[in-house]
Design a protein around this motif. Structure first.
Motif, mmCIF file in Angstrom:
data_model
loop_
_atom_site.group_PDB
_atom_site.id
_atom_site.type_symbol
_atom_site.label_atom_id
_atom_site.label_comp_id
_atom_site.label_asym_id
_atom_site.label_seq_id
_atom_site.Cartn_x
_atom_site.Cartn_y
_atom_site.Cartn_z
ATOM 1 N N GLU A 148 0.829 -1.613 -0.088
ATOM 2 C CA GLU A 148 -0.263 -0.268 -0.265
ATOM 3 C C GLU A 148 0.649 1.580 -0.037
ATOM 4 N N ILE A 149 0.337 2.670 -0.202
ATOM 5 C CA ILE A 149 0.617 3.931 -0.695
ATOM 6 C C ILE A 149 -0.647 4.674 0.047
ATOM 7 N N SER A 162 -2.700 12.569 -8.265
ATOM 8 C CA SER A 162 -2.646 10.868 -7.926
ATOM 9 C C SER A 162 -3.779 10.212 -8.469
ATOM 10 N N LEU A 163 -4.776 10.812 -7.932
ATOM 11 C CA LEU A 163 -5.954 9.543 -7.836
ATOM 12 C C LEU A 163 -6.173 8.717 -9.177
ATOM 13 N N GLN A 175 -9.290 3.390 0.200
ATOM 14 C CA GLN A 175 -9.965 4.417 0.928
ATOM 15 C C GLN A 175 -9.556 5.810 0.602
ATOM 16 N N VAL A 176 -10.428 6.646 0.154
ATOM 17 C CA VAL A 176 -10.537 8.400 -0.008
ATOM 18 C C VAL A 176 -11.014 9.590 0.838
ATOM 19 N N TRP A 177 -10.329 9.928 1.570
ATOM 20 C CA TRP A 177 -10.723 11.079 2.056
ATOM 21 C C TRP A 177 -10.263 12.774 1.151
ATOM 22 N N LEU A 178 -12.023 13.903 1.313
ATOM 23 C CA LEU A 178 -11.783 14.305 0.765
ATOM 24 C C LEU A 178 -11.206 15.586 1.653
ATOM 25 N N ILE A 204 -7.507 18.703 4.349
ATOM 26 C CA ILE A 204 -6.455 17.654 3.638
ATOM 27 C C ILE A 204 -6.654 16.393 3.207
ATOM 28 N N TYR A 205 -6.422 16.366 2.250
ATOM 29 C CA TYR A 205 -7.003 15.745 1.437
ATOM 30 C C TYR A 205 -5.599 13.840 1.845
ATOM 31 N N ARG A 206 -6.657 12.381 1.940
ATOM 32 C CA ARG A 206 -5.832 11.898 1.989
ATOM 33 C C ARG A 206 -6.154 10.055 1.648
#
Length: 215
Positions: A148-149, A162-163, A175-178, A204-206
């Motif tokens: 995983e990254i 990046s996505l 998983q994606v956090w906007l 902050i995006y993750r």
């Protein structure tokens, strides 16, 4: 932005070789020997001043961490934190994060962290982004199967790029956090940049992206 050189940084890096491997290529395939255990290895590419990686190592003594940073004047700050904390499960590498296969064997790393990487917004600099396909190939090479990254940024443009880059490479977006700080995500360790940007009210995006199973 050009960074000022820190007087005495090269000497300190050389002096504390127990924390920074001066000849890291000699440890390829043998990082467990350097840590003197067989715990999982997590690396952070672009570790900056070391706040994230140091805190992670303190919280998770059952995991080995390696912070990778090219800028001498920055990694010496991370080194100061490590000297103070004396964490046996943390090492630093003063090398280029684009050359991971020179320092890690195939499948030697369990996880890669990319935190607030330089966005390189100009199109002609795309290949310098740490989520460009050539970097992804290097990460995949050193990671365990289906490794995983974990990627965080304040830059919406870099996040969207990046996505797309992860998806084109065939990775699974787990998983994606906007808006990470407004989510239910727990145990977030902030970097120095993250704290600064968050205090300004920036999102902050993750995301967690997983490589496909090797055939």
């Amino acid at each position: 932005m050009r960074l000022r050189k820190k007087p005495g940084a090269p000497a300190k890096i050389a002096e504390y070789s127990q924390y920074i491997a001066n000849t890291p290529e000699e440890w390829i395939g043998k990082w467990y020997d350097r840590f003197k255990n067989d715990y999982p290895i997590h690396i952070e590419v672009g570790t900056g001043k070391g706040r994230f990686i140091t805190e992670m190592a303190k919280i998770h003594p059952e995991i080995n961490y390696i912070g990778i940073e090219l800028q001498e004047s920055v990694i010496v700050v991370a080194l100061d934190k490590l000297i103070e904390e004396k964490l046996p499960n943390l090492q630093l590498l003063h090398v280029n994060g684009g050359s991971l296969t020179q320092y890690f064997a195939k499948g030697e790393v369990d996880r890669v962290y990319l935190n607030f990487s330089d966005p390189w917004p100009k199109s002609r600099h795309e290949k310098r982004r740490l989520t460009f396909s050539s970097f992804l190939k290097n990460y995949e090479e050193v990671l365990i199967p289906e490794g995983e990254i974990h990627f965080k940024t304040d830059n919406q443009g870099l996040f969207e790029y990046s996505l797309s880059s992860f998806s084109k490479y065939g990775m699974i977006l787990d998983q994606v956090w906007l808006n990470l700080h407004e989510s239910s995500f727990e145990d977030n360790i902030m970097t120095e940049y993250e704290e600064k940007f968050s205090n300004r009210g920036q999102r902050i995006y993750r995301t967690v992206a997983k490589f496909p199973k090797r055939k």
